[in-house]
Write an enzyme that holds these catalytic residues in place. Structure first.
Site, PDB file in Angstrom:
ATOM      1  N   ASP A 142       0.528  -1.035   0.037  1.00 41.44           N
ATOM      2  CA  ASP A 142       0.031  -0.036   0.033  1.00 41.44           C
ATOM      3  C   ASP A 142       1.152   0.857  -0.020  1.00 41.44           C
ATOM      4  OD1 ASP A 142      -2.537   1.969   0.235  1.00 41.44           O
ATOM      5  OD2 ASP A 142      -2.279   1.811   2.119  1.00 41.44           O
ATOM      6  N   CYS A 199     -26.930 -10.952  -6.225  1.00 42.71           N
ATOM      7  CA  CYS A 199     -26.708 -10.284  -5.040  1.00 42.71           C
ATOM      8  C   CYS A 199     -26.342  -8.866  -4.409  1.00 42.71           C
ATOM      9  CB  CYS A 199     -25.578 -10.787  -3.369  1.00 42.71           C
ATOM     10  SG  CYS A 199     -25.442  -9.667  -2.589  1.00 42.71           S
TER      11      CYS A 199
HETATM   12  S1  SF4 Z   1     -19.841  -7.822  -2.841  1.00 44.24           S
HETATM   13 FE1  SF4 Z   1     -21.246  -9.373  -1.382  1.00 44.24          FE
HETATM   14  S2  SF4 Z   1     -22.676  -8.310  -0.760  1.00 44.24           S
HETATM   15 FE2  SF4 Z   1     -21.914  -7.164  -2.250  1.00 44.24          FE
HETATM   16  S3  SF4 Z   1     -23.237  -8.215  -3.814  1.00 44.24           S
HETATM   17 FE3  SF4 Z   1     -20.965  -9.291  -4.064  1.00 44.24          FE
HETATM   18  S4  SF4 Z   1     -21.082 -11.172  -2.641  1.00 44.24           S
HETATM   19 FE4  SF4 Z   1     -23.381  -9.366  -2.885  1.00 44.24          FE
END
Ligand code: SF4
Length: 356
Positions: A142, A199
């Site tokens: 970093d 998701c």
């Molecule tokens: S990063 Fe995790 S919470 Fe966000 S869309 Fe992807 S799986 Fe879902």
């Protein structure tokens, strides 16, 4: 041996590097080439939209960030490594639901990781040197214009999720990443598939709607940026949403279903110091500057400085349940603070006075 020796077994060397990386305490080691065309386009679009806010250093270095050989001449491979930092899983609920508690990003509860990780990366380069003789390399933690998440993704350490953090299927996202740029033609690893699917949990949970779309973070709205990177006044529109986050925010990672697979770190350096994982806002707000500097020695938090520390806690106290004690503590701190911090304290006092 000569680096141009066609009989040298780079496949074996790659296996030895990975094995030794694990022995040094890393959880995973991957190798990638240096073609970052896709990540470069994403970065340039992001910068053009000014989503980096005042982090001018991200725009400063031209193409160096996406061209490893421009940063360290001769680089043809990058070794990417990850190190778990999650101190404990069960601390979330209490700190998240108690508005009098201070929420500090999990990565900053213990000692700063930079020195420790750098030392280990150097040890790994010494190991490589014992096999190949002198070779050209440079380690990064970093610390320079490096597209570390994109490199890690290409090296097979995980995929960049919709919240823009790297996620590993077996380990979630609670880990640090480091890199070694090298000039050795090691065999490369394959990137893993993306597993966010339908998701949208991180987008939905973000308190300030900083994830403006899948894989699109407007840093100017992100609580990590507002509480750590931003040196000026925190815009009033975000103050209520900041809640009790006083240094960073992990909400998008806490909600991510892949983090049920995360494992707790075995590094004692990353365990919470000065019970920062359970401290109350009032307790931390009452620290003098001397206490702040002494107690946070060796911590990443120290770098924001005492005034920004007070600024952030003042906002959280403004969001805390109304109490005469909280108001009195805020009033008391109005003395001896910079005008920028004073304005946040005045805002917090007003919030404490508002009757519902
Ligand atoms: S990063 Fe995790 S919470 Fe966000 S869309 Fe992807 S799986 Fe879902």
């Amino acid at each position: 041996m000569s680096l141009t020796d066609p009989t040298f077994n780079y496949q074996l060397l790659a296996e030895q590097i990975k094995k030794h990386g694990i022995e040094l305490g890393f959880q995973q080691v991957g190798i990638t080439d240096t073609d970052l065309t896709e990540a470069e386009n994403h970065l340039n679009n992001w910068l053009a939209k000014k989503h980096h806010g005042n982090m001018d250093y991200l725009a400063k270095h031209g193409s160096i960030r996406s061209h490893p050989d421009e940063l360290h001449k001769g680089t043809i491979r990058v070794i990417s490594l990850r190190l778990n930092y999650l101190p404990a899983k069960e601390t979330f609920d209490q700190v998240q639901t108690d508005p009098t508690a201070a929420f500090i990003s999990r990565y900053a509860l213990g000692r700063d990781y930079h020195k420790m990780m750098r030392k280990r990366l150097k040890k790994l380069t010494q190991f490589i040197e014992s096999k190949t003789g002198v070779f050209s390399h440079r380690v990064f933690v970093d610390s320079a214009p490096v597209l570390e998440k994109a490199l890690a993704e290409k090296a097979g350490l995980g995929w960049i999720g919709k919240h823009t953090n790297l996620i590993n299927r077996e380990a979630g996202s609670w880990f640090f990443i480091g890199e070694i740029y090298i000039d050795l033609p090691l065999p490369t690893d394959t990137a893993v598939d993306e597993h966010c699917g339908d998701c949208t949990a991180c987008i939905d949970i973000c308190p300030t709607q900083a994830i403006i779309g899948p894989y699109q973070l407007d840093a100017r709205r992100c609580i990590s940026y507002l509480t750590i990177e931003l040196n000026d006044s925190i815009p009033v529109e975000f103050r209520k949403a900041i809640g009790n986050h006083i240094y960073g925010c992990d909400d998008c990672q806490i909600i991510c279903p892949w983090n049920k697979f995360s494992t707790v770190t075995t590094e004692s350096d990353f365990l919470p110091r000065h019970h920062l994982d359970t401290a109350t806002l009032i307790e931390l707000f009452n620290w003098s500057e001397e206490e702040f500097l002494k107690r946070l020695e060796g911590s990443a938090i120290r770098r924001i400085g005492y005034q920004k520390w007070l600024r952030n806690i003042a906002i959280a106290l403004g969001n805390a349940p109304k109490s005469a004690k909280t108001k009195a503590i805020l009033v008391n701190k109005l003395l001896n603070t910079e005008p920028m911090v004073k304005e946040h304290i005045q805002w917090a006092i007003k919030e404490q006075e508002i009757t519902n």
